[in-house]
Each structure stands twice: as C-alpha cells, then as structure tokens.
Design a protein around this motif. Sequence first.
Motif, PDB file in Angstrom:
ATOM      1  N   ARG A  80       0.819  -1.223   0.000  1.00  0.00           N
ATOM      2  CA  ARG A  80       0.000   0.000   0.000  1.00  0.00           C
ATOM      3  C   ARG A  80       0.850   1.269   0.000  1.00  0.00           C
ATOM      4  O   ARG A  80       0.331   2.362  -0.228  1.00  0.00           O
ATOM      5  CB  ARG A  80      -0.957  -0.012   1.180  1.00  0.00           C
ATOM      6  CG  ARG A  80      -2.008  -1.134   1.013  1.00  0.00           C
ATOM      7  CD  ARG A  80      -3.158  -0.916   1.888  1.00  0.00           C
ATOM      8  NE  ARG A  80      -3.705   0.410   1.626  1.00  0.00           N
ATOM      9  CZ  ARG A  80      -4.981   0.675   1.541  1.00  0.00           C
ATOM     10  NH1 ARG A  80      -5.837  -0.285   1.679  1.00  0.00           N
ATOM     11  NH2 ARG A  80      -5.400   1.891   1.335  1.00  0.00           N
ATOM     12  N   LEU A  81       2.138   1.118   0.241  1.00  0.00           N
ATOM     13  CA  LEU A  81       3.028   2.279   0.172  1.00  0.00           C
ATOM     14  C   LEU A  81       2.991   2.926  -1.205  1.00  0.00           C
ATOM     15  O   LEU A  81       3.108   4.146  -1.321  1.00  0.00           O
ATOM     16  CB  LEU A  81       4.472   1.879   0.495  1.00  0.00           C
ATOM     17  CG  LEU A  81       4.888   1.894   1.940  1.00  0.00           C
ATOM     18  CD1 LEU A  81       6.331   1.440   2.090  1.00  0.00           C
ATOM     19  CD2 LEU A  81       4.696   3.261   2.552  1.00  0.00           C
ATOM     20  N   LEU A  82       2.851   2.108  -2.243  1.00  0.00           N
ATOM     21  CA  LEU A  82       2.783   2.660  -3.596  1.00  0.00           C
ATOM     22  C   LEU A  82       1.653   3.672  -3.720  1.00  0.00           C
ATOM     23  O   LEU A  82       1.835   4.746  -4.293  1.00  0.00           O
ATOM     24  CB  LEU A  82       2.624   1.549  -4.631  1.00  0.00           C
ATOM     25  CG  LEU A  82       3.853   0.705  -4.909  1.00  0.00           C
ATOM     26  CD1 LEU A  82       3.527  -0.413  -5.877  1.00  0.00           C
ATOM     27  CD2 LEU A  82       4.987   1.567  -5.440  1.00  0.00           C
ATOM     28  N   GLU A  83       0.477   3.334  -3.183  1.00  0.00           N
ATOM     29  CA  GLU A  83      -0.675   4.234  -3.245  1.00  0.00           C
ATOM     30  C   GLU A  83      -0.451   5.469  -2.392  1.00  0.00           C
ATOM     31  O   GLU A  83      -0.911   6.557  -2.733  1.00  0.00           O
ATOM     32  CB  GLU A  83      -1.945   3.517  -2.799  1.00  0.00           C
ATOM     33  CG  GLU A  83      -2.403   2.443  -3.752  1.00  0.00           C
ATOM     34  CD  GLU A  83      -3.605   1.686  -3.220  1.00  0.00           C
ATOM     35  OE1 GLU A  83      -4.308   2.195  -2.328  1.00  0.00           O
ATOM     36  OE2 GLU A  83      -3.824   0.562  -3.708  1.00  0.00           O
TER      37      GLU A  83
ATOM     38  N   ALA B  77      13.389  12.366  -4.923  1.00  0.00           N
ATOM     39  CA  ALA B  77      13.091  13.750  -5.288  1.00  0.00           C
ATOM     40  C   ALA B  77      12.085  14.374  -4.326  1.00  0.00           C
ATOM     41  O   ALA B  77      12.227  15.534  -3.929  1.00  0.00           O
ATOM     42  CB  ALA B  77      12.569  13.816  -6.723  1.00  0.00           C
ATOM     43  N   LYS B  78      11.079  13.610  -3.946  1.00  0.00           N
ATOM     44  CA  LYS B  78      10.086  14.121  -3.000  1.00  0.00           C
ATOM     45  C   LYS B  78      10.737  14.405  -1.648  1.00  0.00           C
ATOM     46  O   LYS B  78      10.479  15.438  -1.024  1.00  0.00           O
ATOM     47  CB  LYS B  78       8.925  13.132  -2.873  1.00  0.00           C
ATOM     48  CG  LYS B  78       8.105  13.013  -4.161  1.00  0.00           C
ATOM     49  CD  LYS B  78       7.019  11.953  -4.071  1.00  0.00           C
ATOM     50  CE  LYS B  78       6.312  11.799  -5.409  1.00  0.00           C
ATOM     51  NZ  LYS B  78       4.974  11.210  -5.294  1.00  0.00           N
TER      52      LYS B  78
ATOM     53  N   SER C 139       1.204  16.414   1.353  1.00  0.00           N
ATOM     54  CA  SER C 139       1.125  14.957   1.266  1.00  0.00           C
ATOM     55  C   SER C 139       2.038  14.498   0.134  1.00  0.00           C
ATOM     56  O   SER C 139       2.453  15.295  -0.707  1.00  0.00           O
ATOM     57  CB  SER C 139      -0.311  14.503   0.984  1.00  0.00           C
ATOM     58  OG  SER C 139      -0.647  14.733  -0.376  1.00  0.00           O
ATOM     59  N   TRP C 140       2.334  13.213   0.110  1.00  0.00           N
ATOM     60  CA  TRP C 140       3.143  12.658  -0.975  1.00  0.00           C
ATOM     61  C   TRP C 140       2.464  12.897  -2.319  1.00  0.00           C
ATOM     62  O   TRP C 140       3.126  13.121  -3.324  1.00  0.00           O
ATOM     63  CB  TRP C 140       3.386  11.165  -0.761  1.00  0.00           C
ATOM     64  CG  TRP C 140       4.173  10.870   0.467  1.00  0.00           C
ATOM     65  CD1 TRP C 140       3.701  10.336   1.639  1.00  0.00           C
ATOM     66  CD2 TRP C 140       5.572  11.093   0.677  1.00  0.00           C
ATOM     67  NE1 TRP C 140       4.726  10.221   2.541  1.00  0.00           N
ATOM     68  CE2 TRP C 140       5.885  10.667   1.980  1.00  0.00           C
ATOM     69  CE3 TRP C 140       6.585  11.611  -0.122  1.00  0.00           C
ATOM     70  CZ2 TRP C 140       7.169  10.742   2.506  1.00  0.00           C
ATOM     71  CZ3 TRP C 140       7.867  11.688   0.398  1.00  0.00           C
ATOM     72  CH2 TRP C 140       8.151  11.256   1.699  1.00  0.00           C
ATOM     73  N   GLN C 141       1.140  12.859  -2.333  1.00  0.00           N
ATOM     74  CA  GLN C 141       0.378  13.064  -3.569  1.00  0.00           C
ATOM     75  C   GLN C 141       0.513  14.496  -4.084  1.00  0.00           C
ATOM     76  O   GLN C 141       0.362  14.743  -5.276  1.00  0.00           O
ATOM     77  CB  GLN C 141      -1.098  12.739  -3.340  1.00  0.00           C
ATOM     78  CG  GLN C 141      -1.362  11.324  -2.859  1.00  0.00           C
ATOM     79  CD  GLN C 141      -1.119  10.285  -3.925  1.00  0.00           C
ATOM     80  OE1 GLN C 141      -1.504  10.470  -5.062  1.00  0.00           O
ATOM     81  NE2 GLN C 141      -0.486   9.195  -3.565  1.00  0.00           N
ATOM     82  N   ASP C 142       0.797  15.454  -3.187  1.00  0.00           N
ATOM     83  CA  ASP C 142       0.986  16.849  -3.580  1.00  0.00           C
ATOM     84  C   ASP C 142       2.307  17.060  -4.313  1.00  0.00           C
ATOM     85  O   ASP C 142       2.530  18.125  -4.879  1.00  0.00           O
ATOM     86  CB  ASP C 142       0.969  17.770  -2.357  1.00  0.00           C
ATOM     87  CG  ASP C 142      -0.368  17.793  -1.646  1.00  0.00           C
ATOM     88  OD1 ASP C 142      -1.408  17.675  -2.327  1.00  0.00           O
ATOM     89  OD2 ASP C 142      -0.362  17.938  -0.407  1.00  0.00           O
TER      90      ASP C 142
ATOM     91  N   PRO D 147       2.527  21.461 -10.539  1.00  0.00           N
ATOM     92  CA  PRO D 147       2.091  22.545  -9.651  1.00  0.00           C
ATOM     93  C   PRO D 147       0.718  22.271  -9.036  1.00  0.00           C
ATOM     94  O   PRO D 147      -0.295  22.866  -9.415  1.00  0.00           O
ATOM     95  CB  PRO D 147       2.083  23.775 -10.567  1.00  0.00           C
ATOM     96  CG  PRO D 147       1.872  23.229 -11.929  1.00  0.00           C
ATOM     97  CD  PRO D 147       2.525  21.871 -11.946  1.00  0.00           C
ATOM     98  N   THR D 148       0.686  21.355  -8.074  1.00  0.00           N
ATOM     99  CA  THR D 148      -0.567  21.067  -7.364  1.00  0.00           C
ATOM    100  C   THR D 148      -0.924  22.264  -6.485  1.00  0.00           C
ATOM    101  O   THR D 148      -0.057  23.071  -6.134  1.00  0.00           O
ATOM    102  CB  THR D 148      -0.424  19.815  -6.486  1.00  0.00           C
ATOM    103  OG1 THR D 148       0.587  20.059  -5.501  1.00  0.00           O
ATOM    104  CG2 THR D 148      -0.065  18.579  -7.321  1.00  0.00           C
TER     105      THR D 148
END
Length: 135
Positions: free
Chosen positions: A24-27, A48-49, A63-66, A81-82
């Motif tokens: 689930r880390l991938l998600e 990079a993140k 968040s990681w998704q940002d 650019p979120t």
Amino acid sequence: MIIGIGVDTVDIGRFERQIERTPRLLERLFTESERSLRLHSLAARFAAKEALIKALGGDAGLSWQDLALVRGEDRVPAFLPTAALVRVLGERGASMPHVSMTHDGGMATAFVVLETGVVPAPGDSLEAESEQDGA
C-alpha cells in the motif's frame, strides 16, 4: 537567489523490499500515473520528493500526492504545480523547484533547488506528460 537545497539517496533494493512488505506504500507515496513506472524510477521519484521536503525545511503539511513528478516536453523532470505545493512555495517566496534525478549501481539520487520567484497557478500547464520509462 537560492533559498533551499535538498538531496536524497535511496537504496533501490531496500526500497523494493519495503514495497514488497507494504504494497500500500505505492498508493500512499505515488500518484496513479507515477505508479505505472518501473521500480528504479519510483525510487528516484521518492528521493526527489524527500529532497524537496528537505529544501523546504519540512513537509509544511504537504502529502506525498501533492509532490507529483512529471516529464516535460524536453524530458526534463518537474514537480506538478498542485494547489498545495503552489501554496507552500508561495508562502516561502519560492518559484517551482528545479529537480534532477538519477539511478545507477542500485542507488537512486535526487537533488532539488528552490529559488525566489513567481509560482504558477495550480493546474497551469508545464507542457508535461507522465513518463512511462526512465528516471
């Protein structure tokens, strides 16, 4: 003027074992388009993140998704650019980050530089598309 620098290195084998133990880390760590990439590319994106968080001096509620990464027209990597990233960069007076990623010899490394400047509005086109292969 440079206002932040971050670097991070990921052991690709260790990263792979962590993903195998906790799929689930991938998600959690990657956007849907990023998840289609090969393992070494994912490791470079994770580096990079992490490097961006270091350049910012902390996660600032991101968040990681940002922190999605894409490839531009010339295959130059860039952070998307979120809305949340644009907000945080604006608070710090920073332009969109410069990022460089590489992977070789079982390691993935990324370097991020933040400098002062104007931040694009969320969703502005970077003429970027999701990469399907490579770092």
